[in-house]
Design an enzyme around this catalytic site. Sequence first.
Site, PDB file in Angstrom:
ATOM      1  N   LYS A 190       1.078  -1.169  -0.099  1.00  0.00           N
ATOM      2  CA  LYS A 190      -0.187  -0.044   0.010  1.00  0.00           C
ATOM      3  C   LYS A 190       0.953   1.287  -0.086  1.00  0.00           C
ATOM      4  O   LYS A 190       1.630   1.606   0.939  1.00  0.00           O
ATOM      5  CB  LYS A 190      -0.751   0.167   1.116  1.00  0.00           C
ATOM      6  N   GLY A 241       7.078   4.759   8.453  1.00  0.00           N
ATOM      7  CA  GLY A 241       6.178   5.519   8.428  1.00  0.00           C
ATOM      8  C   GLY A 241       6.449   6.318   9.860  1.00  0.00           C
ATOM      9  O   GLY A 241       7.482   6.125  10.515  1.00  0.00           O
ATOM     10  N   SER A 242       5.440   6.925  10.533  1.00  0.00           N
ATOM     11  CA  SER A 242       5.550   7.465  11.972  1.00  0.00           C
ATOM     12  C   SER A 242       5.537   6.651  12.939  1.00  0.00           C
ATOM     13  O   SER A 242       5.044   5.582  13.009  1.00  0.00           O
ATOM     14  CB  SER A 242       4.072   8.502  11.971  1.00  0.00           C
ATOM     15  N   THR A 243       6.357   6.992  14.111  1.00  0.00           N
ATOM     16  CA  THR A 243       6.231   6.163  15.175  1.00  0.00           C
ATOM     17  C   THR A 243       4.781   5.938  15.771  1.00  0.00           C
ATOM     18  O   THR A 243       4.672   4.918  16.347  1.00  0.00           O
ATOM     19  CB  THR A 243       7.455   6.997  16.232  1.00  0.00           C
ATOM     20  N   GLU A 244       4.096   6.798  15.623  1.00  0.00           N
ATOM     21  CA  GLU A 244       2.648   6.458  16.377  1.00  0.00           C
ATOM     22  C   GLU A 244       2.058   5.600  15.781  1.00  0.00           C
ATOM     23  O   GLU A 244       1.502   4.631  16.188  1.00  0.00           O
ATOM     24  CB  GLU A 244       1.982   8.074  16.185  1.00  0.00           C
ATOM     25  N   ILE A 245       2.003   5.456  14.291  1.00  0.00           N
ATOM     26  CA  ILE A 245       1.361   4.470  13.533  1.00  0.00           C
ATOM     27  C   ILE A 245       2.171   3.182  13.908  1.00  0.00           C
ATOM     28  O   ILE A 245       1.672   2.099  13.792  1.00  0.00           O
ATOM     29  CB  ILE A 245       1.038   4.850  12.070  1.00  0.00           C
ATOM     30  N   GLY A 246       3.375   3.031  14.011  1.00  0.00           N
ATOM     31  CA  GLY A 246       4.163   1.989  14.065  1.00  0.00           C
ATOM     32  C   GLY A 246       3.897   1.412  15.585  1.00  0.00           C
ATOM     33  O   GLY A 246       3.549   0.119  15.652  1.00  0.00           O
ATOM     34  N   GLU A 263      10.384   0.515  10.463  1.00  0.00           N
ATOM     35  CA  GLU A 263      11.148   1.694  10.121  1.00  0.00           C
ATOM     36  C   GLU A 263      10.496   2.989  10.519  1.00  0.00           C
ATOM     37  O   GLU A 263       9.596   3.382   9.652  1.00  0.00           O
ATOM     38  CB  GLU A 263      11.712   1.498   8.802  1.00  0.00           C
ATOM     39  N   CYS A 297      13.449  10.346   7.104  1.00  0.00           N
ATOM     40  CA  CYS A 297      13.274   9.934   8.515  1.00  0.00           C
ATOM     41  C   CYS A 297      14.674  10.130   9.276  1.00  0.00           C
ATOM     42  O   CYS A 297      14.829  10.044  10.525  1.00  0.00           O
ATOM     43  CB  CYS A 297      12.975   8.668   8.468  1.00  0.00           C
ATOM     44  N   GLU A 394       9.960  15.246  16.118  1.00  0.00           N
ATOM     45  CA  GLU A 394      10.400  15.180  14.718  1.00  0.00           C
ATOM     46  C   GLU A 394       9.584  16.240  14.015  1.00  0.00           C
ATOM     47  O   GLU A 394       8.303  16.199  13.601  1.00  0.00           O
ATOM     48  CB  GLU A 394       9.979  13.846  14.034  1.00  0.00           C
TER      49      GLU A 394
HETATM   50  P1  NAI Z   1       1.824   7.793   8.790  1.00  0.00           P
HETATM   51  O1  NAI Z   1       2.719   6.742   9.524  1.00  0.00           O
HETATM   52  O2  NAI Z   1       0.357   8.119   9.140  1.00  0.00           O
HETATM   53  O3  NAI Z   1       1.616   7.171   7.151  1.00  0.00           O
HETATM   54  C1  NAI Z   1       2.754   6.366   6.693  1.00  0.00           C
HETATM   55  C2  NAI Z   1       1.671   5.146   5.777  1.00  0.00           C
HETATM   56  O4  NAI Z   1       1.019   4.536   7.001  1.00  0.00           O
HETATM   57  C3  NAI Z   1       1.006   5.739   4.899  1.00  0.00           C
HETATM   58  O5  NAI Z   1       0.913   4.798   3.783  1.00  0.00           O
HETATM   59  C4  NAI Z   1      -0.363   5.890   5.697  1.00  0.00           C
HETATM   60  O6  NAI Z   1      -1.720   5.618   4.767  1.00  0.00           O
HETATM   61  C5  NAI Z   1      -0.253   4.309   6.351  1.00  0.00           C
HETATM   62  N1  NAI Z   1      -1.246   4.451   7.600  1.00  0.00           N
HETATM   63  C6  NAI Z   1      -1.936   5.396   8.216  1.00  0.00           C
HETATM   64  N2  NAI Z   1      -2.423   5.070   9.290  1.00  0.00           N
HETATM   65  C7  NAI Z   1      -2.477   3.793   9.370  1.00  0.00           C
HETATM   66  C8  NAI Z   1      -2.902   2.693  10.185  1.00  0.00           C
HETATM   67  N3  NAI Z   1      -3.598   2.947  11.342  1.00  0.00           N
HETATM   68  N4  NAI Z   1      -2.650   1.385   9.758  1.00  0.00           N
HETATM   69  C9  NAI Z   1      -1.725   1.061   8.773  1.00  0.00           C
HETATM   70  N5  NAI Z   1      -1.285   1.857   8.047  1.00  0.00           N
HETATM   71  C10 NAI Z   1      -1.505   3.129   8.231  1.00  0.00           C
HETATM   72  O7  NAI Z   1       2.574   9.384   8.518  1.00  0.00           O
HETATM   73  P2  NAI Z   1       2.024  10.550   8.066  1.00  0.00           P
HETATM   74  O8  NAI Z   1       0.718  10.958   8.491  1.00  0.00           O
HETATM   75  O9  NAI Z   1       2.146  10.638   6.457  1.00  0.00           O
HETATM   76  O10 NAI Z   1       2.950  11.693   8.482  1.00  0.00           O
HETATM   77  C11 NAI Z   1       2.989  12.092   9.852  1.00  0.00           C
HETATM   78  C12 NAI Z   1       4.476  12.271  10.629  1.00  0.00           C
HETATM   79  O11 NAI Z   1       4.946  10.916  10.420  1.00  0.00           O
HETATM   80  C13 NAI Z   1       5.406  13.168   9.602  1.00  0.00           C
HETATM   81  O12 NAI Z   1       5.095  14.318   9.971  1.00  0.00           O
HETATM   82  C14 NAI Z   1       6.760  12.352  10.320  1.00  0.00           C
HETATM   83  O13 NAI Z   1       7.098  12.907  11.475  1.00  0.00           O
HETATM   84  C15 NAI Z   1       6.230  10.900  10.210  1.00  0.00           C
HETATM   85  N6  NAI Z   1       6.710  10.315   9.202  1.00  0.00           N
HETATM   86  C16 NAI Z   1       7.888   9.469   8.970  1.00  0.00           C
HETATM   87  C17 NAI Z   1       8.345   8.767   8.031  1.00  0.00           C
HETATM   88  C18 NAI Z   1       9.515   8.127   7.999  1.00  0.00           C
HETATM   89  O14 NAI Z   1      10.185   7.789   6.810  1.00  0.00           O
HETATM   90  N7  NAI Z   1      10.051   7.483   9.168  1.00  0.00           N
HETATM   91  C19 NAI Z   1       7.687   8.724   6.751  1.00  0.00           C
HETATM   92  C20 NAI Z   1       6.191   9.650   6.828  1.00  0.00           C
HETATM   93  C21 NAI Z   1       6.154  10.163   8.109  1.00  0.00           C
END
Ligand code: NAI
Length: 780
Positions: A190, A241-246, A263, A297, A394
């Site tokens: 996805k 993605g974000s630590t919160e969703i992780g 990651e 990141c 971050e």
């Molecule tokens: P996010 O963590 O929400 O999104 C990343 C991916 O996860 C997207 O594909 C999203 O659709 C998916 N996702 C969202 N909620 C989910 C869930 N409950 N279950 C499974 N998948 C889900 O990050 P977002 O909202 O785009 O950015 C927010 C903050 O996160 C940024 O400001 C940044 O601080 C951080 N971030 C860190 C990244 C990294 O490379 N470590 C990449 C993107 C964001």
Amino acid sequence: MPTVKEILDSMDYGPAPESSAEVMGWLGARGAFGHYIDGGFTTPADTFATENPATGATLAQISQGSAEDVARAVDAARKAQPKWAKLSGHQRAKYLYALARSLQKRARFLAVLETLDNGKPIRESRDVDIPLAIRHFYHHAGWAEMLADEFPGLAPHGVCGQIIPWNFPLLMLAWKIAPALAAGNTVVLKPAEQTPLTALAFAEICAEIGLPKGVVNIVTGDGRTGAALTAAPVDKIAFTGSTEIGREIRRATAGSGKALTLELGGKSPFVVFADADLDAAVEGVVDAIWFNQGQVCCAGSRILVAEAVANTFTERLQTRLSKLRVGDPLDKCTDMGPIVSATQRQRVAALVSAGEAAGATLVQCEGQLPAAGHFFAPGLLIGADPANPASTEEIFGPVATLTTFRTPEEAVQLANNTRYGLAASIWSENITLALDIASQVKAGVIWMNGTNLFDAGAGFGGMRESGFGREGGREGMLAYLRGPSPKPRPEAQASFDAAPHPGAPGKGDPAIDRTPKLYIGGKQARPDSGQSYRVTAKGTEIGLAPLGSRKDIRNAVEAAHKASGWGKTTGHNRAQVLYYLAENLSARQREFESRLREMGANPAEAEATIARAFYYAAWADKFDGAVKSTTGNMVTLAINEPFGVMGVVCPDDAPLLGFASLVLPAIAMGNRVVAVPSASMPLAATDLYQVFDTSDLPGGVVNIVTGPKDELAKTLAQHDDVAAVWYCGEAEGRTMAEAESAGNLKATWTMSNRDWTDAQGRDFLTRATQVKTIWVPYGA
Ligand code: NAI
Ligand code: MG
């Protein structure tokens, strides 16, 4: 028209836009996209727009994937998987080569498409994202070819669910899909809702090269689609993605048996010592925080500079900042494009304002920003103290904090003053100093006199709340493979009797000395409860064990932290201690045998435990890291580092061998352990105290807390100063251990009881370590 002399004086650039005609034609011909499932595109449904963040214009309509779409994609991947895994490595390699070649042929198209959808400057998509993605497929074609030789006995997980963010859309896709396919998995990926287009172009390439249907499936949509994929019957989830969703995903998958790699975010230090090449370090900052608008990141978002050179460095940095060109990302002269979305731009702006409100001074690039699009001027927040939200959160935008330090010790302390541990840049011309700092900084990737270097051959991934697992290289392949399932064994019937023994004395009772003790910090310690519990075998009481509690676990963790010297000592020294331990165990073999017999356990465990101690003594100085073949002028080291303090919750069955099979590899690698032994037969473990004492095992390296298994395990899993938890037990306990570990995102290894006679090997050592990748200039 200006004269040549005038041009040389002003060094002005005219616009040099890359044409988007071909891409716009491609988008126009499609208009709306469905999902790519089982080798074909579905009819677009429930669509939303993906925009060009530089203009706000809609690029295409994208389908919001439902749980049913995800289910169909997972079904397709499931059906395709056995056949895909059965192909020879060579056959899979040919598909991966074909993907790499097709990507290469379309490199320009993909770079423009990425720039349109994400907003990153064409120079970056053209020179960084797309070439690295191509390299990833070539590199992993090689791993497919070599799989049987290099990973004997390992098998693919099966179907992998992969969720990626918007900051490196095609590159993150490559990082996820290439190793998964090389190992024989099939995938459902996805992409991020902001940047789905290169993934959809990739789907077309899969169809074009004739990749068997169902091997790669792409389902688009937002977090709801991601959550559906997490919940679907897949065998592994890989998330960036974000630590919160992780953290949410860690909780959602707890107990499911799904393998997991995360990651996550970072707040990486960029440390500039007084003897650094300051001009090079200034260019480093450009790469570290202004590259990709800081939406990286591993961005070096906390600049720490030695006080002695802080003024000079800051001045040069400001001069450089004022020269950054922010504007049309399709223009080849542009340094910085827009932020990916209005929401992200607002987030960045809010965090920067919060940083200013908390006392930092904002210095920003003064050039005119384009009127349309989500542009944000790059900048520095100077003088943010450690508690300032700009120092702790971050920002994920083009603004770094800049603070000073006086001594190397202070630099390390500031560098590690974060919940994260993804990356670090260290700038110094003094190799002794730079490597000494590299050894102390808690981060998965360290760049010396460089920053943001990536390569398919090197591992990438974090420590602490930056997640666990590595992508790239051999370690990245291991994340898509699993070992054979060990022979299961039913758990022992735990006869844990939590009621305090009636004869157990209370606190302050003079008889206290005669009660059994815990083992904490190399000393026998009275349990905080002051109580013991009855250990029975076949209905007969065979002794008392101390009733440990949360408080005792916390004390043990503290003692383990104090024993940090164990992780720094040489493998040889650890081997010596383990050999000595093996000898001392040997000397008492008969005693242990009769104790085991008395408990109704197998006396042969004693001999097997002695052998295990010799085995890990042998390994202690041989679990080498590697030197990776990456880019020309760098030597890339992969060092196996201990986690630090680990919690090890042992099986109820096999009270001595189960304990030894888990604790010995952990300490052989330099970890300190807080172990919870078998609750029903703890005496085999408590009998080890004297062996530890006589073997010169430093106090605090192994700590033993007996008592109610899951209560103690929960305290370990929740403890922020425990970096990893191993848990052996029933399903309910495994789920609890994984879910409770989400707090600080500790690495977990949960298992059910097994036949322990063959429970040893490299896998245990891999699990007891995390790879630190260090990039050092070499032959430059
Ligand atoms: P996010 O963590 O929400 O999104 C990343 C991916 O996860 C997207 O594909 C999203 O659709 C998916 N996702 C969202 N909620 C989910 C869930 N409950 N279950 C499974 N998948 C889900 O990050 P977002 O909202 O785009 O950015 C927010 C903050 O996160 C940024 O400001 C940044 O601080 C951080 N971030 C860190 C990244 C990294 O490379 N470590 C990449 C993107 C964001
Ligand atoms: Mg977009």
